[in-house]
Design a protein around this motif. Structure first.
Motif, mmCIF file in Angstrom:
data_model
loop_
_atom_site.group_PDB
_atom_site.id
_atom_site.type_symbol
_atom_site.label_atom_id
_atom_site.label_comp_id
_atom_site.label_asym_id
_atom_site.label_seq_id
_atom_site.Cartn_x
_atom_site.Cartn_y
_atom_site.Cartn_z
ATOM 1 N N ALA A 191 0.806 -1.247 0.286
ATOM 2 C CA ALA A 191 0.076 -0.115 0.045
ATOM 3 C C ALA A 191 0.941 1.414 0.566
ATOM 4 O O ALA A 191 1.946 1.240 0.842
ATOM 5 C CB ALA A 191 -0.715 -0.316 0.951
ATOM 6 N N VAL A 192 0.382 2.093 -0.940
ATOM 7 C CA VAL A 192 1.200 3.392 -1.117
ATOM 8 C C VAL A 192 0.156 4.890 -1.244
ATOM 9 O O VAL A 192 -0.962 4.438 -1.255
ATOM 10 C CB VAL A 192 2.035 3.937 -2.141
ATOM 11 N N LEU A 193 0.537 5.329 -1.211
ATOM 12 C CA LEU A 193 -0.580 7.031 -1.218
ATOM 13 C C LEU A 193 -0.717 6.659 -2.572
ATOM 14 O O LEU A 193 0.083 6.781 -3.759
ATOM 15 C CB LEU A 193 0.050 8.605 -0.592
ATOM 16 N N VAL A 194 -2.276 6.619 -2.669
ATOM 17 C CA VAL A 194 -2.191 6.094 -4.302
ATOM 18 C C VAL A 194 -3.484 7.972 -4.861
ATOM 19 O O VAL A 194 -4.020 7.958 -4.135
ATOM 20 C CB VAL A 194 -2.907 5.118 -4.594
ATOM 21 N N HIS A 195 -3.001 8.183 -5.932
ATOM 22 C CA HIS A 195 -4.145 9.663 -6.444
ATOM 23 C C HIS A 195 -5.104 9.032 -6.753
ATOM 24 O O HIS A 195 -6.325 9.893 -6.552
ATOM 25 C CB HIS A 195 -3.448 10.662 -7.383
ATOM 26 N N HIS A 196 -5.195 7.952 -7.360
ATOM 27 C CA HIS A 196 -6.493 7.790 -7.549
ATOM 28 C C HIS A 196 -7.144 8.089 -8.662
ATOM 29 O O HIS A 196 -8.725 7.674 -9.060
ATOM 30 C CB HIS A 196 -7.047 7.339 -6.023
ATOM 31 N N ASP A 197 -6.919 9.087 -9.068
ATOM 32 C CA ASP A 197 -7.429 9.817 -10.238
ATOM 33 C C ASP A 197 -7.109 10.593 -11.305
ATOM 34 O O ASP A 197 -7.055 11.962 -11.812
ATOM 35 C CB ASP A 197 -8.314 11.047 -10.047
ATOM 36 N N LEU A 198 -6.062 10.147 -11.942
ATOM 37 C CA LEU A 198 -4.938 10.369 -13.111
ATOM 38 C C LEU A 198 -5.585 10.724 -13.936
ATOM 39 O O LEU A 198 -4.965 10.341 -15.459
ATOM 40 C CB LEU A 198 -3.251 8.986 -12.671
ATOM 41 N N ALA A 199 -6.945 11.106 -14.357
ATOM 42 C CA ALA A 199 -7.535 11.339 -14.909
ATOM 43 C C ALA A 199 -6.337 12.093 -15.875
ATOM 44 O O ALA A 199 -6.067 12.585 -16.296
ATOM 45 C CB ALA A 199 -9.263 11.621 -15.193
ATOM 46 N N GLY A 200 -7.263 12.479 -17.252
ATOM 47 C CA GLY A 200 -6.517 13.499 -18.028
ATOM 48 C C GLY A 200 -6.505 15.278 -18.204
ATOM 49 O O GLY A 200 -5.737 15.980 -17.934
ATOM 50 N N GLU A 201 -7.895 15.411 -17.270
ATOM 51 C CA GLU A 201 -7.852 16.269 -16.943
ATOM 52 C C GLU A 201 -7.623 16.672 -15.361
ATOM 53 O O GLU A 201 -7.339 18.607 -15.200
ATOM 54 C CB GLU A 201 -9.466 17.167 -16.551
ATOM 55 N N HIS A 202 -6.986 16.222 -15.167
ATOM 56 C CA HIS A 202 -6.002 16.512 -14.111
ATOM 57 C C HIS A 202 -4.452 16.186 -14.364
ATOM 58 O O HIS A 202 -3.535 16.262 -13.502
ATOM 59 C CB HIS A 202 -6.397 14.920 -12.670
ATOM 60 N N VAL A 204 -1.180 18.722 -15.795
ATOM 61 C CA VAL A 204 -1.200 19.771 -16.336
ATOM 62 C C VAL A 204 0.098 19.450 -16.956
ATOM 63 O O VAL A 204 1.191 18.571 -16.979
ATOM 64 C CB VAL A 204 -0.970 20.967 -15.707
ATOM 65 N N VAL A 205 -0.138 19.328 -19.062
ATOM 66 C CA VAL A 205 0.729 19.445 -19.618
ATOM 67 C C VAL A 205 1.561 20.284 -20.168
ATOM 68 O O VAL A 205 0.309 20.874 -20.663
ATOM 69 C CB VAL A 205 0.318 18.168 -20.805
ATOM 70 N N ALA A 206 2.667 20.870 -20.703
ATOM 71 C CA ALA A 206 2.882 22.076 -21.605
ATOM 72 C C ALA A 206 2.879 22.090 -22.774
ATOM 73 O O ALA A 206 2.647 19.999 -22.947
ATOM 74 C CB ALA A 206 4.692 21.956 -21.101
ATOM 75 N N VAL A 214 -0.249 17.761 -11.469
ATOM 76 C CA VAL A 214 -0.923 17.726 -11.100
ATOM 77 C C VAL A 214 -2.459 17.922 -10.249
ATOM 78 O O VAL A 214 -2.206 18.511 -8.927
ATOM 79 C CB VAL A 214 -0.875 16.505 -10.762
ATOM 80 N N LEU A 215 -2.991 16.883 -10.888
ATOM 81 C CA LEU A 215 -4.533 19.069 -9.853
ATOM 82 C C LEU A 215 -5.485 17.260 -9.120
ATOM 83 O O LEU A 215 -5.094 16.004 -9.548
ATOM 84 C CB LEU A 215 -5.417 19.306 -10.813
#
Length: 313
Positions: A191-202, A204-206, A214-215
């Protein structure tokens, strides 16, 4: 139960003017939410800020936890995490945070480059380094690993329905068998810290393909790291997700587990939309299905042996 007030543009303008001490009325406009209905109402404030309003008490609790979690993870991550310029209550018991906008575009709009994949690898490595006890002390919940076998059976039913609708080819060479599922269970003690919602809208890409931020940290849990690998498969495609996870030090087992979590999820979610059980945007789900089902080299060169070791086929 008292009905929560509905925020309007005038409500947002008055709040922002009190926070930024600006004489002119700020330009505010709502952000179209790509997350769950339980998430806070989100407004653009000019070109430099984002205001998020918690619509109920549960969302307010989650937002306060998110603010503390962002401060915890920031030193461990190579990418930006939103910083709150001001936070408080916009209505009794309902919180807000005014965040500085992270420069860059959405991961749904910009392609992640090879160097950007290295940024994602460093993100996964950083999440693994966040102290679990400190995150738990902030109230970040633990989440048990999902049963891949249960998800596999649901995905097989969904695949048949999608084949009838001409949305999916069930004769694809990639197939998750019951035997492989048994070997792709989450390993204990991982078990680690999981963002759990690494969707494209979250993401931020240059414009150059670098991942700059990451939002969306409200859904973070302590759990299975394969869930974030799965999220990246939906956002940047399976090959890039697996390359990033491998660079982060994850072996074949968690990479393949994340890959199949993503693939099964896309089948189930798309079938739910076609059956009218979900209102998620159909074009986005079709895009995510395509990304998740991109073939990867790891499937062809790795075999999971019955003794639990990994080796070339």
């Amino acid at each position: 139960m008292t009905q929560a007030p509905t925020p309007t543009a005038d409500t947002v303008r008055r709040l922002v003017r009190s926070l930024l001490s600006e004489s002119a009325a700020p330009d505010v406009r709502p952000v179209e939410e790509g997350t769950s209905d339980a998430g806070p109402a989100t407004w653009w404030v000019g070109s430099r800020h984002v205001l998020r309003l918690a619509p109920d008490r549960e969302a307010a609790v989650r937002q306060l936890r998110e603010l503390r979690l962002r401060d915890l993870v920031r030193p461990y991550l190579p990418v930006a995490v939103p910083a709150s310029v001001a936070h408080g209550e916009w209505a009794p018991g309902l919180t807000y945070t005014l965040d500085a906008k992270v420069p860059g575009g959405s991961g749904e709009e910009h392609h992640v480059s090879a160097v950007g994949e290295a940024d994602l690898a460093a993100l996964l490595s950083g999440l693994r380094e966040v102290p679990v006890r400190q995150a738990e002390a902030l109230g970040v919940p633990r989440a048990a690993p999902r049963s891949l076998e249960t998800l596999r059976r649901a995905a097989e039913r969904a695949a048949r329905r999608l084949a009838e609708a001409d949305e999916f080819d069930p004769a694809r060479p990639e197939r998750l068998t019951a035997a492989a599922t048994a070997q792709l269970g989450a390993q204990p003690g991982t078990a680690v810290l999981v963002h759990h919602d690494l969707a494209g809208e979250h993401l931020v890409v240059a414009a150059d393909g670098r991942v700059r931020g990451v939002l969306g940290w409200a859904d973070a849990v302590l759990g299975d790291p394969a869930e974030d690998i799965a999220g990246l498969a939906l956002s940047v495609g399976s090959p890039a997700a697996v390359r990033a996870a491998t660079l982060a030090g994850y072996g074949a087992r968690p990479c393949l587990r994340g890959l199949w979590l993503a693939r099964c999820d896309t089948l189930v979610h798309l079938a739910d939309v076609l059956a009218g059980r979900s209102a998620a945007p159909l074009p986005l789900l079709r895009t995510r299905l395509r990304r998740a089902w991109e073939p990867i080299l790891l499937e062809r060169v790795t075999a999971l042996r019955e003794d639990g070791t990994e080796g070339p086929a």
